[in-house]
Motif scaffolding. Structure first.
Motif, mmCIF file in Angstrom:
data_model
loop_
_atom_site.group_PDB
_atom_site.id
_atom_site.type_symbol
_atom_site.label_atom_id
_atom_site.label_comp_id
_atom_site.label_asym_id
_atom_site.label_seq_id
_atom_site.Cartn_x
_atom_site.Cartn_y
_atom_site.Cartn_z
ATOM 1 N N ARG A 1 0.829 -1.214 0.000
ATOM 2 C CA ARG A 1 0.000 0.000 0.000
ATOM 3 C C ARG A 1 0.865 1.267 0.000
ATOM 4 N NH1 ARG A 1 -5.391 -0.137 1.713
ATOM 5 N NH2 ARG A 1 -6.150 -2.199 2.271
ATOM 6 N N LEU A 2 2.024 1.178 0.626
ATOM 7 C CA LEU A 2 2.874 2.373 0.762
ATOM 8 C C LEU A 2 3.939 2.444 -0.323
ATOM 9 C CD1 LEU A 2 3.229 2.508 4.660
ATOM 10 C CD2 LEU A 2 1.703 3.835 3.182
ATOM 11 N N ARG A 3 3.694 1.810 -1.461
ATOM 12 C CA ARG A 3 4.726 1.763 -2.498
ATOM 13 C C ARG A 3 5.054 3.130 -3.090
ATOM 14 N NH1 ARG A 3 0.106 -0.486 -4.273
ATOM 15 N NH2 ARG A 3 -0.837 0.234 -6.210
ATOM 16 N N GLN A 4 4.129 4.086 -2.977
ATOM 17 C CA GLN A 4 4.428 5.429 -3.502
ATOM 18 C C GLN A 4 5.095 6.326 -2.465
ATOM 19 O OE1 GLN A 4 4.270 6.280 -6.544
ATOM 20 N NE2 GLN A 4 3.190 4.494 -7.292
ATOM 21 N N LEU A 5 5.228 5.819 -1.235
ATOM 22 C CA LEU A 5 5.777 6.688 -0.183
ATOM 23 C C LEU A 5 7.186 7.185 -0.494
ATOM 24 C CD1 LEU A 5 5.193 7.960 2.637
ATOM 25 C CD2 LEU A 5 6.352 5.971 3.620
ATOM 26 N N PRO A 6 8.113 6.326 -0.971
ATOM 27 C CA PRO A 6 9.458 6.856 -1.259
ATOM 28 C C PRO A 6 9.439 8.012 -2.268
ATOM 29 C CG PRO A 6 9.531 4.470 -1.134
ATOM 30 C CD PRO A 6 8.085 4.849 -1.083
ATOM 31 N N SER A 7 8.651 7.906 -3.340
ATOM 32 C CA SER A 7 8.592 9.015 -4.306
ATOM 33 C C SER A 7 8.044 10.277 -3.652
ATOM 34 C CB SER A 7 7.661 8.699 -5.475
ATOM 35 O OG SER A 7 8.035 7.533 -6.078
ATOM 36 N N TYR A 8 7.001 10.083 -2.869
ATOM 37 C CA TYR A 8 6.417 11.241 -2.179
ATOM 38 C C TYR A 8 7.465 11.910 -1.285
ATOM 39 C CZ TYR A 8 3.548 14.040 0.897
ATOM 40 O OH TYR A 8 3.029 15.101 1.596
ATOM 41 N N LEU A 9 8.193 11.080 -0.534
ATOM 42 C CA LEU A 9 9.179 11.632 0.409
ATOM 43 C C LEU A 9 10.384 12.238 -0.301
ATOM 44 C CD1 LEU A 9 9.136 8.951 3.259
ATOM 45 C CD2 LEU A 9 7.968 11.167 3.172
ATOM 46 N N GLN A 10 10.682 11.739 -1.496
ATOM 47 C CA GLN A 10 11.801 12.343 -2.233
ATOM 48 C C GLN A 10 11.524 13.817 -2.480
ATOM 49 O OE1 GLN A 10 12.176 9.572 -5.480
ATOM 50 N NE2 GLN A 10 13.980 8.645 -4.554
ATOM 51 N N GLN A 11 10.298 14.134 -2.889
ATOM 52 C CA GLN A 11 10.005 15.557 -3.098
ATOM 53 C C GLN A 11 9.990 16.298 -1.758
ATOM 54 O OE1 GLN A 11 6.106 16.962 -4.263
ATOM 55 N NE2 GLN A 11 6.945 18.842 -5.103
ATOM 56 N N LEU A 12 9.304 15.703 -0.778
ATOM 57 C CA LEU A 12 9.182 16.392 0.509
ATOM 58 C C LEU A 12 10.568 16.724 1.082
ATOM 59 C CD1 LEU A 12 7.546 17.356 2.981
ATOM 60 C CD2 LEU A 12 7.697 15.034 3.864
ATOM 61 N N VAL A 13 11.433 15.739 1.126
ATOM 62 C CA VAL A 13 12.719 15.916 1.803
ATOM 63 C C VAL A 13 13.723 16.670 0.927
ATOM 64 C CG1 VAL A 13 14.711 14.656 2.737
ATOM 65 C CG2 VAL A 13 12.386 13.863 3.229
ATOM 66 N N MET A 14 13.861 16.227 -0.325
ATOM 67 C CA MET A 14 14.952 16.786 -1.136
ATOM 68 C C MET A 14 14.591 18.147 -1.742
ATOM 69 S SD MET A 14 16.986 13.559 -2.667
ATOM 70 C CE MET A 14 15.799 12.592 -3.505
ATOM 71 N N GLU A 15 13.316 18.370 -2.060
ATOM 72 C CA GLU A 15 12.965 19.703 -2.565
ATOM 73 C C GLU A 15 12.955 20.703 -1.402
ATOM 74 O OE1 GLU A 15 9.037 20.831 -4.422
ATOM 75 O OE2 GLU A 15 10.208 20.921 -6.253
ATOM 76 N N SER A 16 12.682 20.201 -0.196
ATOM 77 C CA SER A 16 12.683 21.106 0.961
ATOM 78 C C SER A 16 14.106 21.448 1.388
ATOM 79 C CB SER A 16 11.940 20.457 2.136
ATOM 80 O OG SER A 16 10.575 20.294 1.831
ATOM 81 N N ASN A 17 14.926 20.430 1.569
ATOM 82 C CA ASN A 17 16.227 20.666 2.205
ATOM 83 C C ASN A 17 17.422 20.559 1.262
ATOM 84 O OD1 ASN A 17 15.133 21.297 4.637
ATOM 85 N ND2 ASN A 17 15.286 19.231 5.488
ATOM 86 N N GLY A 18 17.171 20.341 -0.002
ATOM 87 C CA GLY A 18 18.295 20.281 -0.945
ATOM 88 C C GLY A 18 18.773 21.681 -1.301
ATOM 89 N N LYS A 19 19.379 22.338 -0.370
ATOM 90 C CA LYS A 19 19.783 23.740 -0.552
ATOM 91 C C LYS A 19 21.276 23.891 -0.274
ATOM 92 C CE LYS A 19 15.399 24.597 -1.002
ATOM 93 N NZ LYS A 19 14.471 24.910 0.050
ATOM 94 N N GLY A 20 21.862 24.883 -0.891
ATOM 95 C CA GLY A 20 23.302 25.087 -0.717
ATOM 96 C C GLY A 20 23.665 26.195 0.246
ATOM 97 N N VAL A 21 22.650 26.984 0.650
ATOM 98 C CA VAL A 21 22.944 28.086 1.568
ATOM 99 C C VAL A 21 21.945 28.085 2.720
ATOM 100 C CG1 VAL A 21 23.949 29.597 -0.201
ATOM 101 C CG2 VAL A 21 21.491 29.723 0.260
ATOM 102 N N ASP A 22 22.367 28.720 3.812
ATOM 103 C CA ASP A 22 21.443 28.842 4.946
ATOM 104 C C ASP A 22 20.548 30.070 4.749
ATOM 105 O OD1 ASP A 22 22.884 31.085 5.704
ATOM 106 O OD2 ASP A 22 23.971 30.082 7.332
ATOM 107 N N SER A 23 19.703 30.309 5.749
ATOM 108 C CA SER A 23 18.717 31.386 5.604
ATOM 109 C C SER A 23 19.363 32.749 5.394
ATOM 110 C CB SER A 23 17.825 31.459 6.844
ATOM 111 O OG SER A 23 17.059 30.301 6.888
ATOM 112 N N ARG A 24 20.600 32.914 5.861
ATOM 113 C CA ARG A 24 21.263 34.215 5.668
ATOM 114 C C ARG A 24 22.042 34.265 4.360
ATOM 115 N NH1 ARG A 24 23.258 33.037 10.572
ATOM 116 N NH2 ARG A 24 21.800 33.448 12.248
ATOM 117 N N GLY A 25 22.013 33.161 3.613
ATOM 118 C CA GLY A 25 22.715 33.137 2.331
ATOM 119 C C GLY A 25 24.136 32.613 2.424
#
Ligand code: F6P
Length: 505
Positions: free
Chosen positions: A310-334
């Motif tokens: 049932r949870l076979r789509q969970l990894p794809s869902y989490l890839q966007q949640l985690v990597m689009e959220s935190n895949g950043k090169g700078v902190d909040s101050r730049g």
């Protein structure tokens, strides 16, 4: 650590919102927890959590709140996004969605030829696709619900595959796009429009098309009837939007009651995250452990393996949640950050065991694993198969933790040995129900927020995605005007994007 403390499982198990989370096989002890808590407090915890829940513009690059929790909360609380009350508008839109769903289920809302809607196509991509698809795949359908299909990719092969078996007269099309400017979605929406018009004529659009967006003007231009337009708000990030009107396909599949259960499960996890003491706070503990592996141990991968089809789509869902959220090169101050999002990979157990698990057991770089398991069999009469699932999951956890001693055969020993000491966590639930799924997804949302706080980054924007879109626009213009890919690469790429000079075709 298990040799020193055989009671680790009891010590490091935390229960909340229908989930039971065992972190005993992670590298965590009292001392490291104290240090990690010290670290996050120095990064502004718990004040940052308070600002999130208070609807302050925590997404500071876009001057927006990130108040997805308000979408699933009890209406008694006065939720405010940047000071503006939002609870009433949320409640109003939710009721409209429920009324619409009931009408479709009852067959009161019909297609242009008077036929009942037996199929729904969700046209959207990213956050406008992955959340609804996760829910629809994971949970049982209400008896009167139409079948839900998904169209996300701009590759016309997908549209052909999805549309070919469907009867336009029985099909309701949801165009889901926060911005209503996403090329893939608009292209698929126009394709579906042409498919429908060809069969039923232009007038049918009003009955067969629904739009879900924050961009009411663009929706109106597209030609969707006002009563079939549903809105949400700019403080709902795309990857956090399944709880809003974006979840309409999920609601049509589950029914309003099931969708409310999904929201209630997420709300339970929100309450836990907001109120539980630090030492018991599941998203906090998991987020701290994740950050420890990445920043201190240099382990940049992370696997999520549900032992549940049932949870076979969970990894794809989490890839966007985690990597689009935190895949950043700078902190909040730049300022540049030395580490941020892990690479999240995943698949279902037991399939994944016969594929990439080899690397987890013997590869030189440990990959922490989240195992997700239901205690009860999904199909009650399939107890033995359920035992196989459970045994496989527990077997993998134990094998990763304990490893295997080298055999006495000097040649084979290095090949057979498994080093062990490979960390994993277990997330247990009774069954995959709407409520438990809601709690599970909210757990990962808050865990992602905790990770971002450690690195001091803004998890709520996604500016890197824009560059690719910009280049694609140039390339599309070039291809449409008859240039070859080589022409584009030689004539336009280097001129328009001089920073890319080392890349030559
Ligand atoms: O390109 C990335 C992205 O902006 C995601 O953040 C978003 O979920 C997806 O595209 C779809 O955007 P929209 O809902 O505006 O069509």
């Amino acid at each position: 650590m298990f040799a020193e403390d055989p009671h680790r499982v009891e010590t490091w198990r935390r229960d909340a919102a229908g989930l039971s989370v065992d972190i005993s096989r992670h590298f965590i002890d009292r001392e490291s927890l104290t240090q990690l808590l010290g670290l996050i407090r120095a990064q502004g915890w718990p004040g940052a959590r308070e600002r999130l829940f208070a609807g302050e513009p925590v997404n500071h690059t876009e001057s927006r709140a990130a108040l997805h929790m308000a979408l699933r909360a009890s209406k008694d609380r006065d939720w405010r996004a940047e000071g503006e009350p939002v609870s009433e508008a949320i409640c109003h839109e939710l009721k409209r969605l429920e009324a619409f769903t009931r009408q479709v289920h009852a067959g009161e809302l019909k297609g242009a030829t008077g036929k009942r809607f037996r199929h729904v196509i969700n046209i959207g991509i990213g956050g406008s696709h992955l959340g609804p698809e996760l829910v629809v795949t994971a949970l049982d359908t209400a008896p009167e619900a139409p079948d839900v299909h998904f169209l996300s990719n701009v590759d016309p092969a997908q549209a052909r595959r999805v549309l070919a078996p469907l009867d336009p007269a029985e099909t309701l099309v949801l165009v889901v796009s926060k911005s209503f400017t996403t090329r893939e979605t608009l292209s698929n929406a126009n394709r579906a429009k042409a498919w429908l018009c060809e069969a039923l004529g232009e007038k049918a659009i009003a009955r067969h098309f629904v739009a879900i967006s924050t961009n009411a003007e663009a929706v109106a231009r597209f030609g969707v009837a006002p009563e079939q337009q549903f809105g949400f708000w700019d403080w709902v990030g795309g990857r956090y939007s399944v709880w809003s009107a974006v979840g309409l396909a999920a609601m049509l599949h589950l029914g309003p009651k099931g969708f409310r259960e999904l929201l209630a499960g997420a709300a339970d996890m929100d309450t836990h995250f907001e109120k539980a003491p630090d030492e018991d706070n599941i998203p906090l503990l998991l987020g701290l452990i994740d950050a420890q592996y990445i920043s201190a141990f240099g382990w940049h991968s992370w696997a999520v393996i549900p032992y549940s089809d049932r949870l076979r789509q969970l990894p794809s869902y989490l890839q966007q949640l985690v990597m689009e959220s935190n895949g950043k090169g700078v902190d909040s101050r730049g300022n540049p950050v030395s580490a941020s999002s892990p690479v999240l990979l995943g698949g279902t157990g037991t399939d994944a065991q016969h594929s990439f698990f080899q690397m987890f057991h013997q590869g030189p770089n440990p990959v922490p694993v989240d195992f997700i398991l239901a205690r009860e069999p999904d199909i009650p009469e399939e107890i033995e198969a359920h035992h196989q699932l459970v045994a496989s999951c527990l077997g993998q956890m134990a094998a990763l933790a304990n490893g295997r001693e080298p055999s006495s055969d000097a040649v084979m020993a290095p090949h057979q040995a498994c080093p062990g000491n490979r960390p994993s966590g277990l997330i247990l639930m009774d069954r995959v129900t709407p409520r438990n799924l809601g709690a599970l997804v909210a757990l990962y949302e808050h865990r992602t927020f905790v990770q971002s706080l450690i690195w001091g980054i803004n998890p709520y924007d996604q500016m890197g995605v824009e560059l690719g879109k910009q280049v694609a626009t140039g390339a599309l213009g070039a291809l449409d005007s008859g240039q070859t890919m080589g022409d584009f690469a030689r004539d336009r790429w280097l001129k328009e994007f001089p920073g890319a000079a080392p890349f030559r075709v």
